[in-house]
Design a protein around this motif. Structure first.
Motif, PDB file in Angstrom:
ATOM      1  N   LEU A 120       4.491  -5.517 -14.369  1.00  0.00           N
ATOM      2  CA  LEU A 120       3.109  -5.061 -14.501  1.00  0.00           C
ATOM      3  C   LEU A 120       2.669  -4.595 -13.113  1.00  0.00           C
ATOM      4  CD1 LEU A 120       0.668  -4.828 -16.463  1.00  0.00           C
ATOM      5  CD2 LEU A 120      -0.122  -6.998 -15.529  1.00  0.00           C
ATOM      6  N   PHE A 121       2.462  -3.303 -13.018  1.00  0.00           N
ATOM      7  CA  PHE A 121       2.071  -2.659 -11.744  1.00  0.00           C
ATOM      8  C   PHE A 121       0.570  -2.437 -11.848  1.00  0.00           C
ATOM      9  CE2 PHE A 121       2.958   1.696  -9.397  1.00  0.00           C
ATOM     10  CZ  PHE A 121       1.813   1.554  -8.626  1.00  0.00           C
ATOM     11  N   ILE A 122      -0.169  -3.138 -10.990  1.00  0.00           N
ATOM     12  CA  ILE A 122      -1.625  -3.060 -11.069  1.00  0.00           C
ATOM     13  C   ILE A 122      -2.120  -2.222  -9.908  1.00  0.00           C
ATOM     14  CG2 ILE A 122      -3.731  -4.440 -11.318  1.00  0.00           C
ATOM     15  CD1 ILE A 122      -1.492  -6.834 -11.453  1.00  0.00           C
ATOM     16  N   GLN A 132       0.848  -1.189   0.000  1.00  0.00           N
ATOM     17  CA  GLN A 132       0.000   0.000   0.000  1.00  0.00           C
ATOM     18  C   GLN A 132       0.875   1.228   0.000  1.00  0.00           C
ATOM     19  OE1 GLN A 132      -3.090  -0.461   3.089  1.00  0.00           O
ATOM     20  NE2 GLN A 132      -4.542   0.051   1.469  1.00  0.00           N
ATOM     21  N   ASP A 133       0.518   2.137  -0.876  1.00  0.00           N
ATOM     22  CA  ASP A 133       1.240   3.397  -1.050  1.00  0.00           C
ATOM     23  C   ASP A 133       0.491   4.475  -0.250  1.00  0.00           C
ATOM     24  OD1 ASP A 133       2.882   5.353  -2.121  1.00  0.00           O
ATOM     25  OD2 ASP A 133       1.868   5.424  -4.063  1.00  0.00           O
ATOM     26  N   HIS A 134       1.116   5.606  -0.023  1.00  0.00           N
ATOM     27  CA  HIS A 134       0.467   6.750   0.641  1.00  0.00           C
ATOM     28  C   HIS A 134       0.690   7.946  -0.262  1.00  0.00           C
ATOM     29  CE1 HIS A 134       1.138   3.778   3.704  1.00  0.00           C
ATOM     30  NE2 HIS A 134       0.371   4.425   4.551  1.00  0.00           N
ATOM     31  N   THR A 151       1.079  13.187  -4.332  1.00  0.00           N
ATOM     32  CA  THR A 151       2.524  13.177  -4.594  1.00  0.00           C
ATOM     33  C   THR A 151       2.831  11.898  -5.367  1.00  0.00           C
ATOM     34  OG1 THR A 151       3.111  11.827  -2.688  1.00  0.00           O
ATOM     35  CG2 THR A 151       2.867  14.199  -2.295  1.00  0.00           C
ATOM     36  N   GLY A 152       4.102  11.665  -5.635  1.00  0.00           N
ATOM     37  CA  GLY A 152       4.488  10.384  -6.237  1.00  0.00           C
ATOM     38  C   GLY A 152       4.353   9.234  -5.255  1.00  0.00           C
ATOM     39  N   GLY A 153       4.200   9.548  -3.971  1.00  0.00           N
ATOM     40  CA  GLY A 153       4.113   8.510  -2.934  1.00  0.00           C
ATOM     41  C   GLY A 153       5.000   8.913  -1.757  1.00  0.00           C
ATOM     42  N   MET A 154       4.440   8.957  -0.575  1.00  0.00           N
ATOM     43  CA  MET A 154       5.170   9.426   0.612  1.00  0.00           C
ATOM     44  C   MET A 154       5.578   8.288   1.538  1.00  0.00           C
ATOM     45  SD  MET A 154       5.637  12.644   0.299  1.00  0.00           S
ATOM     46  CE  MET A 154       6.121  13.174   1.940  1.00  0.00           C
ATOM     47  N   PHE A 189      -2.956   0.408 -14.957  1.00  0.00           N
ATOM     48  CA  PHE A 189      -1.704  -0.337 -15.078  1.00  0.00           C
ATOM     49  C   PHE A 189      -0.572   0.659 -15.174  1.00  0.00           C
ATOM     50  CE2 PHE A 189      -4.008  -3.939 -17.451  1.00  0.00           C
ATOM     51  CZ  PHE A 189      -3.976  -4.779 -16.346  1.00  0.00           C
ATOM     52  N   ASN A 190       0.552   0.313 -14.581  1.00  0.00           N
ATOM     53  CA  ASN A 190       1.804   0.964 -14.923  1.00  0.00           C
ATOM     54  C   ASN A 190       2.718  -0.150 -15.392  1.00  0.00           C
ATOM     55  OD1 ASN A 190       1.201   3.728 -14.069  1.00  0.00           O
ATOM     56  ND2 ASN A 190       1.134   2.850 -12.027  1.00  0.00           N
ATOM     57  N   VAL A 191       3.760   0.212 -16.100  1.00  0.00           N
ATOM     58  CA  VAL A 191       4.591  -0.828 -16.712  1.00  0.00           C
ATOM     59  C   VAL A 191       5.982  -0.848 -16.088  1.00  0.00           C
ATOM     60  CG1 VAL A 191       3.267  -0.786 -18.844  1.00  0.00           C
ATOM     61  CG2 VAL A 191       5.256   0.710 -18.625  1.00  0.00           C
ATOM     62  N   ARG A 192       6.036  -0.503 -14.810  1.00  0.00           N
ATOM     63  CA  ARG A 192       7.307  -0.345 -14.087  1.00  0.00           C
ATOM     64  C   ARG A 192       6.991  -0.490 -12.612  1.00  0.00           C
ATOM     65  NH1 ARG A 192       5.551   4.031 -11.247  1.00  0.00           N
ATOM     66  NH2 ARG A 192       3.957   5.133 -12.397  1.00  0.00           N
ATOM     67  N   PHE A 193       8.030  -0.556 -11.803  1.00  0.00           N
ATOM     68  CA  PHE A 193       7.812  -0.605 -10.365  1.00  0.00           C
ATOM     69  C   PHE A 193       7.271   0.721  -9.863  1.00  0.00           C
ATOM     70  CE2 PHE A 193      10.766  -4.250  -9.664  1.00  0.00           C
ATOM     71  CZ  PHE A 193       9.902  -4.986  -8.874  1.00  0.00           C
ATOM     72  N   GLY A 194       6.496   0.664  -8.789  1.00  0.00           N
ATOM     73  CA  GLY A 194       6.102   1.874  -8.083  1.00  0.00           C
ATOM     74  C   GLY A 194       7.285   2.359  -7.255  1.00  0.00           C
ATOM     75  N   ASP A 195       7.266   3.639  -6.995  1.00  0.00           N
ATOM     76  CA  ASP A 195       8.278   4.255  -6.160  1.00  0.00           C
ATOM     77  C   ASP A 195       7.519   5.040  -5.099  1.00  0.00           C
ATOM     78  OD1 ASP A 195      10.408   5.612  -5.105  1.00  0.00           O
ATOM     79  OD2 ASP A 195      11.259   6.220  -7.026  1.00  0.00           O
ATOM     80  N   PRO A 196       7.496   4.699  -3.844  1.00  0.00           N
ATOM     81  CA  PRO A 196       8.466   3.915  -3.087  1.00  0.00           C
ATOM     82  C   PRO A 196       8.155   2.428  -2.880  1.00  0.00           C
ATOM     83  CG  PRO A 196       6.992   4.999  -1.553  1.00  0.00           C
ATOM     84  CD  PRO A 196       6.519   5.357  -2.935  1.00  0.00           C
ATOM     85  N   GLU A 197       7.192   1.852  -3.610  1.00  0.00           N
ATOM     86  CA  GLU A 197       6.886   0.440  -3.355  1.00  0.00           C
ATOM     87  C   GLU A 197       8.102  -0.463  -3.622  1.00  0.00           C
ATOM     88  OE1 GLU A 197       4.948   2.595  -5.016  1.00  0.00           O
ATOM     89  OE2 GLU A 197       2.842   1.984  -5.023  1.00  0.00           O
ATOM     90  N   CYS A 198       8.842  -0.143  -4.659  1.00  0.00           N
ATOM     91  CA  CYS A 198      10.010  -0.969  -5.014  1.00  0.00           C
ATOM     92  C   CYS A 198      11.011  -1.019  -3.852  1.00  0.00           C
ATOM     93  CB  CYS A 198      10.672  -0.365  -6.251  1.00  0.00           C
ATOM     94  SG  CYS A 198      12.022  -1.330  -6.898  1.00  0.00           S
TER      95      CYS A 198
END
Ligand code: AMP
Ligand code: GLY
Length: 421
Positions: A266-268, A209-211, A223-226, A282-291
């Motif tokens: 595949l980022f769902i 889970q992202d924030h 934001t892009g993710g906190m 969909f995104n086609v790359r890792f999430g940041d900061p999930e990665c």
């Protein structure tokens, strides 16, 4: 093996760190990397993809891993493959799953993959008419890449129509808004899931889970993710199975039928509504900061996983995950996400505490090196990651690490992982 990583963020740093931690003698290169990736390998400065592919060829780079979406959408994978290089990421055509929301939504509809009810159009009248048929809030999305800003959740029909008008006139996003998606609002909880794909097979990583909002309690601007955490206890085996059977499997089969087999991450983006997973995007790359939190949870070789994915060999791999949890807290600069900030020197206290040393680390993102000093020069500067046998333990450790990082104007959320606690 010599490995090249494309990108400059915390995501790319964390992939490099995971590979370095394998201690398998891999040599790392980053294009362009950041002020900390040169501790893991060599930073390059070769912007042109053809020249970069030539560099990879001449230097016997055996694997290239692409971090961000922009080079993928620009076709870097096609350029590398045409020169016989091994590269992990989707082709330009397959990258449309992220590059064009219209392509993605029409693909989902064609292959009966669950997604929000929508209309795709470039006609303002048609968009207005469909908008009126939906209950509020109404979601309006620009077709193309808009750096995460192309989605408007409109609370009223008037607000939705204004967003539609601004997009279609080119006022808000230029060409990226020439087509819009108008769609129903889904009310549930959001998950990020990541499947490593080789065109035929896939490996599903733990759900995160992202924030996305800047401030505690999910307030403030997007934001892009906190911060992020994984695995989330909100997902049980049944939900993982539904995501595999209803979303990932038909996506890989469908992309093959479309003549664009999907290789890469595949980022769902999933909204879970009444226990049913619905595809938001969909995104086609890792999430940041999930990665940054998923990499340290992998106990088997990350480089081997990427290599096998890039060589259509995932059927022959056993991927293992730690039983721990990871929590990542993003530290951002003073004016993020509104604008740039004055570069500030970063001081990280020396670690004399066994718990911090063993269970935490930092993944560096928007940093530059000058005269041997590290400066915060980007919006999201770094991520403090904590691991633990419970989410609370991992979270507490991540925040212990945050307490050791100092730079002028630093800001971070204090409630990462609250949904799981
Ligand atoms: P996207 O770029 O499509 O992921 O959208 C960005 C964010 O907007 C998502 O992470 C969701 O929080 C929200 N969002 C997008 N589509 C919907 C929807 N149909 N219903 C509710 N929220 C949505
Ligand atoms: N953290 C969400 C993203 O990378 O898009």
């Amino acid at each position: 093996m010599k490995i090249l990583i494309l990108g400059s963020g915390g995501r790319e740093y964390s992939v490099g760190l995971a590979i370095a931690n394998e201690k398998a003698g891999h040599e790392l290169f980053f294009q362009p990397g950041n002020g900390a990736t040169n501790n893991l390998g060599t930073n390059l400065n070769i912007k042109d993809y053809n020249e970069l592919a030539d560099f990879a060829k001449e230097n016997n780079i055996e694997l290239t891993i692409v971090g961000p979406e922009a080079p993928l959408v620009d076709g870097v994978v096609d350029i590398f493959k045409a020169k016989g290089l091994t590269i992990f990421g989707p082709s330009k055509e397959a990258a449309q799953l992220e590059g064009s929301k219209v392509y993605m939504k029409n693909f989902l509809a064609k292959y009966n993959i669950p997604t929000a009810r929508y209309l795709e159009t470039s006609s303002i009248e048609e968009a207005f008419r469909f908008c009126e048929t939906l209950p509020t809030p109404v979601v309006v999305k620009a077709d193309g890449l808009c750096a995460g800003k192309g989605v408007i959740i409109a609370q009223t029909h008037d607000e939705a129509k204004k967003a539609i008008g601004d997009m279609l006139s080119g006022k808000s996003f230029g060409d990226a808004g020439k087509k819009v998606i108008v769609e129903e609002f889904l009310d549930g909880y959001e998950l990020s899931m990541f499947a490593i794909c080789d065109g035929d097979d896939f490996i599903l990583l733990q759900a995160a889970q992202d924030h996305k909002r800047l401030e505690d309690g999910d307030k403030g601007p997007n934001t892009g993710g906190m911060g992020a955490y994984a695995p989330t206890p909100l997902v049980d085996d049944e939900l993982y199975e539904k995501v595999k059977q209803r979303i990932i499997r038909p996506t890989l089969d469908g992309m093959k039928k479309e003549g664009a087999p999907f290789e890469g991450v595949l980022f769902i983006g999933i909204m879970v509504v009444n226990n049913e997973p619905i595809t938001l995007e969909f995104n086609v790359r890792f999430g940041d900061p999930e990665c940054e939190i998923l990499m340290p949870l992998m106990t088997s070789s990350v480089s081997d996983m990427f290599y096998k994915a890039a060589t259509n060999d995932l059927a022959n791999i056993n991927v293992e995950f730690s039983k721990e949890y990871a929590v990542g807290v993003v530290m951002a600069s003073e004016n993020y996400p509104y604008g740039s900030s004055t570069p500030a020197e970063i001081i990280v206290d020396e670690v004399h505490h066994e718990e911090i040393e063993k269970y935490t680390h930092i993944s560096y993102a928007g940093v530059s090196l000058e005269d041997d000093k590290l400066y915060a020069t980007g919006g999201r500067v770094l991520v403090c990651i904590g691991k633990g046998s419970t989410i609370k333990e991992a979270r507490d450790r991540a925040y212990l690490r945050c307490g050791q990082v100092h730079f002028a104007g630093k800001k971070f959320r204090t409630d990462i992982a609250y949904q799981a606690l």
